[in-house]
Design a protein around this motif. Structure first.
Motif, PDB file in Angstrom:
ATOM      1  N   UNK A   1      13.529   6.427  -7.903  1.00 21.43           N
ATOM      2  CA  UNK A   1      12.789   5.476  -7.110  1.00 21.43           C
ATOM      3  C   UNK A   1      12.798   4.434  -7.721  1.00 21.43           C
ATOM      4  N   UNK A   2      14.236   4.053  -8.308  1.00 24.38           N
ATOM      5  CA  UNK A   2      13.965   2.357  -8.913  1.00 24.38           C
ATOM      6  C   UNK A   2      14.656   1.476  -8.108  1.00 24.38           C
ATOM      7  N   UNK A   3      14.621   0.505  -8.678  1.00 23.59           N
ATOM      8  CA  UNK A   3      15.525  -0.579  -7.422  1.00 23.59           C
ATOM      9  C   UNK A   3      16.128  -0.810  -8.153  1.00 23.59           C
ATOM     10  N   UNK A   4      17.453  -1.207  -7.196  1.00 23.34           N
ATOM     11  CA  UNK A   4      18.243  -1.712  -7.470  1.00 23.34           C
ATOM     12  C   UNK A   4      19.165  -2.684  -7.328  1.00 23.34           C
ATOM     13  N   UNK A   5      18.590  -2.937  -5.552  1.00 21.87           N
ATOM     14  CA  UNK A   5      19.595  -4.284  -4.746  1.00 21.87           C
ATOM     15  C   UNK A   5      18.478  -4.890  -4.454  1.00 21.87           C
ATOM     16  N   UNK A   6      18.172  -6.479  -3.891  1.00 22.45           N
ATOM     17  CA  UNK A   6      17.500  -7.056  -3.123  1.00 22.45           C
ATOM     18  C   UNK A   6      18.647  -7.718  -2.826  1.00 22.45           C
ATOM     19  N   UNK A   7      18.432  -7.650  -0.905  1.00 21.35           N
ATOM     20  CA  UNK A   7      19.714  -8.042  -0.286  1.00 21.35           C
ATOM     21  C   UNK A   7      18.493  -8.950   0.378  1.00 21.35           C
ATOM     22  N   UNK A   8      18.328 -10.239   0.541  1.00 22.28           N
ATOM     23  CA  UNK A   8      18.055 -11.536   1.156  1.00 22.28           C
ATOM     24  C   UNK A   8      19.248 -12.725   1.060  1.00 22.28           C
ATOM     25  N   UNK A   9      20.102 -12.277   1.577  1.00 19.34           N
ATOM     26  CA  UNK A   9      21.083 -13.455   1.597  1.00 19.34           C
ATOM     27  C   UNK A   9      20.943 -14.154   3.094  1.00 19.34           C
ATOM     28  N   UNK A  10      21.079 -15.038   3.237  1.00 22.16           N
ATOM     29  CA  UNK A  10      20.445 -16.708   4.616  1.00 22.16           C
ATOM     30  C   UNK A  10      19.752 -15.326   5.301  1.00 22.16           C
TER      31      UNK A  10
ATOM     32  N   UNK B   1       0.740  -1.462   0.068  1.00 21.95           N
ATOM     33  CA  UNK B   1      -0.168  -0.078   0.074  1.00 21.95           C
ATOM     34  C   UNK B   1       0.713   0.966  -0.040  1.00 21.95           C
ATOM     35  N   UNK B   2       1.995   1.231  -0.081  1.00 21.54           N
ATOM     36  CA  UNK B   2       2.747   2.460   0.319  1.00 21.54           C
ATOM     37  C   UNK B   2       3.468   2.700  -1.317  1.00 21.54           C
ATOM     38  N   UNK B   3       3.661   3.916  -1.431  1.00 19.72           N
ATOM     39  CA  UNK B   3       3.476   5.197  -2.796  1.00 19.72           C
ATOM     40  C   UNK B   3       4.788   4.318  -3.802  1.00 19.72           C
ATOM     41  N   UNK B   4       5.924   3.705  -3.199  1.00 19.67           N
ATOM     42  CA  UNK B   4       6.292   2.863  -3.379  1.00 19.67           C
ATOM     43  C   UNK B   4       7.883   1.919  -2.955  1.00 19.67           C
ATOM     44  N   UNK B   5       8.008   0.563  -3.148  1.00 22.87           N
ATOM     45  CA  UNK B   5       8.938   0.089  -2.166  1.00 22.87           C
ATOM     46  C   UNK B   5      10.224   0.618  -1.963  1.00 22.87           C
TER      47      UNK B   5
END
Length: 200
Positions: A63-72, A47-51
């Motif tokens: 405001x465009x995604x450059x990283x997703x960090x979900x290690x471990x 529901x937020x305007x952007x992630x």
């Protein structure tokens, strides 16, 4: 004239918001497929305007995604095709989880990707040939999964035609061999393959 300028500005903001929402929708569609026992995705609120305010997500100045960090992170579930919509993604760090299923061919759309770290998961099936589209990629670490088949020629070609410096596919169920050819004078690239097969 002022009303025309205002209309143009509002239109530009609307387009930027739609792009951000598409990226947020893509990540949210992935979140709905994942088991998250440690609640690391709790801040991923669609529901937020952007992630860009979400934990484990980094954005650029647009405001465009450059990283997703979900290690471990203790996550279980699949990767989803919608991840291929993150057009400016440079780092997909999802190592050391229980991610299962196939690597979506749509990840081949992530042409800005520099690092693809999916190692130490439970991924299965072949390495998609579409990953050969990732000409900006420097690091592809897929070791410690259950991937099958051979390394696609399109991926091997990233060593000579792209920027790929590290390709680690060890500890999978892959077949075939990779041979080193240093006669081209290209920069040294490391290819790590299963020790049970002759490599390089």
């Amino acid at each position: 004239m002022a009303s025309r300028i205002l209309a143009c500005l509002l239109f530009a903001v609307a387009i930027a918001t739609v792009d951000c929402n598409l990226e947020g929708d893509a990540l949210n569609s992935w979140k709905t497929q994942l088991l998250d026992p440690n609640s690391v995705l709790q801040s991923w609120d669609p529901t937020l305007v952007n992630p860009c305010t979400w934990f484990h997500v980094t954005c650029n100045s647009n405001n465009s995604i450059t990283r997703v960090d979900l290690g471990d992170a203790g996550l279980s579930g699949p990767l989803v095709p919608e991840l291929g919509l993150l057009a400016n993604l440079q780092y997909l760090e999802v190592f050391g989880n229980n991610i299962s299923g196939a690597i979506p061919t749509e990840l081949g759309n992530l042409t800005e990707l520099v690092s693809l770290d999916l190692y130490h998961n439970k991924l299965s099936g072949p390495i998609p040939t579409s990953l050969g589209n990732l000409g900006s990629l420097s690091f592809m670490r897929l070791h410690g999964n259950k991937l099958t088949g051979t390394i696609p020629e399109s991926v091997i070609n990233l060593i000579t035609t792209g920027r790929l410096r590290i390709l680690n596919v060890s500890n999978n169920l892959l077949s075939g061999t990779v041979h080193r050819n240093n006669s081209t004078g290209l920069r040294v690239t490391t290819v790590i393959q299963d020790p049970k097969t002759p490599a390089m």
